[in-house]
Design an enzyme around this catalytic site. Structure first.
Site, short mmCIF file in Angstrom:
data_model
loop_
_atom_site.label_atom_id
_atom_site.label_comp_id
_atom_site.label_asym_id
_atom_site.label_seq_id
_atom_site.Cartn_x
_atom_site.Cartn_y
_atom_site.Cartn_z
N LYS A 75 0.95 -1.30 0.08
CA LYS A 75 -0.27 -0.16 0.20
C LYS A 75 0.85 1.68 0.28
O LYS A 75 1.84 0.71 0.32
CB LYS A 75 -0.77 0.09 1.26
N SER A 150 -9.75 1.75 2.23
CA SER A 150 -8.86 2.32 1.56
C SER A 150 -8.22 1.43 0.61
O SER A 150 -6.99 2.52 -0.10
CB SER A 150 -8.32 3.43 2.34
N SER A 174 -9.96 -0.77 6.85
CA SER A 174 -9.59 -1.12 5.62
C SER A 174 -8.68 -1.97 4.96
O SER A 174 -7.95 -2.43 3.70
CB SER A 174 -8.14 0.39 6.06
N1 GLN Z 1 -13.39 3.41 6.26
C1 GLN Z 1 -12.31 4.47 7.56
C2 GLN Z 1 -12.16 6.41 7.18
O1 GLN Z 1 -12.07 7.10 6.27
C3 GLN Z 1 -11.66 3.80 7.69
C4 GLN Z 1 -9.66 3.32 7.07
C5 GLN Z 1 -8.59 3.32 7.16
O2 GLN Z 1 -9.37 1.83 8.06
N2 GLN Z 1 -7.63 3.11 6.81
O3 GLN Z 1 -11.41 6.17 8.65
#
Ligand code: GLN
Length: 533
Positions: A75, A150, A174
């Site tokens: 990532k 994400s 994410s």
């Molecule tokens: N969807 C969550 C957010 O927008 C989690 C994001 C993540 O785990 N990096 O904060």
């Protein structure tokens, strides 16, 4: 053996060359990543050199390691020395870290070959990868739909057969949510199990790194490689790392599995159908998911109703299918109430932006990436931040700054921290009676681009994943059949802190019982059936 495990076995024994393996994957990337856009950067040249070094080691009789010659995608919020690390933000475009993240070092030391850096929602804020400054990633199962987020790029890369393994980060789901939407396995380890040194910080009290793979065995293998104490991360746990792969065949006989009532909610019709079909369903008279006063003594009825509206009925059906499969394999399955999960979203969306507003203060035009010149320093800071951050990131910084400001701190941040304590307490109570807990990973299957543009609808994607981030406990997603339009559904297995082995035992049992998934749409690519060549 298949996937990454098979590649590593073959390369170590000299049956396959790492350079040939890499070429197969690079060819797939070249043929299909124009459609998927899993990668921000493909590091082909560097990868060829790394693969050649692995082959040379084998030729000289040295063992290149557990992941010998396995291509891996990172990532793009994991620092890679000399390779652009953008967080999919204009703010960091072109920035090259001077060091590797500890997980990157660990993977490469085990013989893995970095194939590229994957797309994400900007600074990991989002659940669809639509918030990337470089354009969205598409779901390999249906290019008109999101891969989740994400870590959508990492999930799509594995589902499309661009790499047998990838790493992502999980702050509020994410890793698990995109794994679920892309029909693959994703693990969020216990907070502190894996070093975050070199992970660009989003919300430091939640952030955790973990693997994506096409099957549970590969995910367990990668988890073992990246786990362990790291003096460079003060939150890392100094506990020995078990052999996670040996947990896979233990069987679930005698294990106690709890279905989290608040996250197993479905429409009235769904519940009635379930009751008619037999199998594991709530006994008459239990009040699963119907709110009311909970065992802990607080009233979640409003939240429970709100939760119930957000779940696809097929997703809840697959969850019960998974529960039935575990019961058939010898586990004891029952419902358990973890009432504080009903407040999880609200608490997370205060604490995470609060921490982000502090972590992202470092992007001021003086040290990293972008600088937009202004008349004085203040104007330079302002113009840089205005140009460098996208709308979602700006919204989070403003929300977080507000939640931390004098006069509002107790009402928002302080209250959210109390919910976090309640969550911890409710999970502890549940784990007194159960070895693992089950829920859907995502309330819905992969959705279409733009379909969840309003933030509340988007944030609801994280309903089931966030509770384990609040508690710090491990959780993972395993594919378990399909929902609407034949799209993948994931089941979430949660365990108490450092309970990764039991979690993997249950996940492996689910994998053995899972209905087959169709292949991703892309011609000639390997899906969750793991048919890597
Ligand atoms: N969807 C969550 C957010 O927008 C989690 C994001 C993540 O785990 N990096 O904060």
């Amino acid at each position: 053996m298949k996937g990454a495990s098979l590649i590593a076995h073959d390369v170590r024994t000299g049956a396959r060359r790492a350079t040939d393996v890499l070429q197969d994957f690079l060819s797939r990337v070249e043929a299909h990543d124009g459609d998927v856009h899993a990668f921000n950067t493909v590091t082909a040249e560097q990868a060829r050199a790394a693969a050649a070094a692995i082959d040379a080691a084998v030729d000289e009789g040295r063992d290149p390691g557990l992941l010998a010659g396995v291509p891996v995608a990172f990532k793009d919020n994991l620092c890679t020395r000399g390779v652009a690390t953008t967080c999919s933000s204009r703010m960091l475009e072109g920035w090259q870290p001077p060091y590797d993240a500890t997980v990157v070092q660990a993977m490469t030391a085990a013989g893995a070959v970095m194939i590229g850096k994957t797309n994400l929602d900007e600074f990991a804020m989002g659940s669809s990868t639509e918030h990337s400054a470089f354009g969205p990633t598409r779901n390999p199962y249906d290019l008109t739909r999101v891969p989740g987020g994400s870590s959508g790029g990492s999930a799509a890369a594995v589902a499309a057969g661009f790499a047998p393994l990838a790493l992502g980060s999980d702050t509020g789901g994410s890793i698990r949510q995109p794994a679920s939407l892309c029909g693959i396995v994703g693990i969020k380890p216990t907070y502190g199990r894996v070093s975050r040194y070199g992970l660009v910080a989003f919300a430091s009290s939640f952030d955790q790194i973990g693997p994506f793979a096409t099957d549970v065995a590969d995910a367990a293998l990668a988890l073992g490689v990246i786990s362990g104490h790291d003096p460079a991360d003060s939150t890392s746990i100094p506990a020995a790392v078990p052999d996670y792969t040996s947990a896979l065949d233990r069987g679930v006989e005698g294990l106690r599995v709890g279905i989290v009532s608040e996250l197993a909610v479905a429409s009235a019709e769904g519940q009635a159908a379930r009751a008619r079909s037999g199998g594991c369903h709530p006994a008459a008279g239990t009040s699963w998911g119907d709110g009311g006063n909970t065992p802990s003594g607080y009233d979640i009825s409003a939240e429970a109703a709100w939760l119930r509206d957000g779940f696809d009925p097929e997703v809840v059906e697959r969850l019960y299918g998974a529960a039935d499969a575990l019961a058939a394999a010898g586990a004891t399955v029952d419902h358990v109430s973890v009432p504080a999960v009903a407040y999880g979203l609200t608490a997370y969306y205060l604490i995470a932006p609060a921490e982000a507003s502090s972590n992202l203060a470092r992007y001021d035009g003086t040290r990293y990436g972008l600088r937009v010149e202004g008349a004085d320093v203040t104007e330079m800071n302002r113009l840089t931040r205005r140009a460098g951050f996208g709308d979602e990131v700006k919204a989070r910084i403003m929300l977080g700054t507000f939640a931390l400001s004098a006069g509002y701190y107790d009402a928002y941040y302080g209250k959210a921290q109390r919910v976090r304590m309640l969550t911890r307490r409710d999970f502890d109570a549940a784990y007194a009676d159960f070895d693992v807990l089950l829920s859907p990973t995502s309330p819905c299957v992969a959705f279409r681009f733009g379909e969840r543009a309003d933030p509340m609808t988007m944030y609801r994607c994280d309903t089931c994943t966030i509770p384990s981030n609040l508690s710090g406990d491990p959780a993972m997603s395993v594919p378990f059949g399909t929902g609407a339009e034949g799209l993948p559904v994931g089941v979430q297995v949660m365990a108490p802190a450092l309970g990764e082995e039991t979690m993997l035992t249950v996940a492996a049992a689910l994998e053995r019982a899972a209905p087959p998934l169709s292949k991703p749409l892309l011609a000639g690519v390997a899906g969750s059936t793991g048919a890597q060549t």
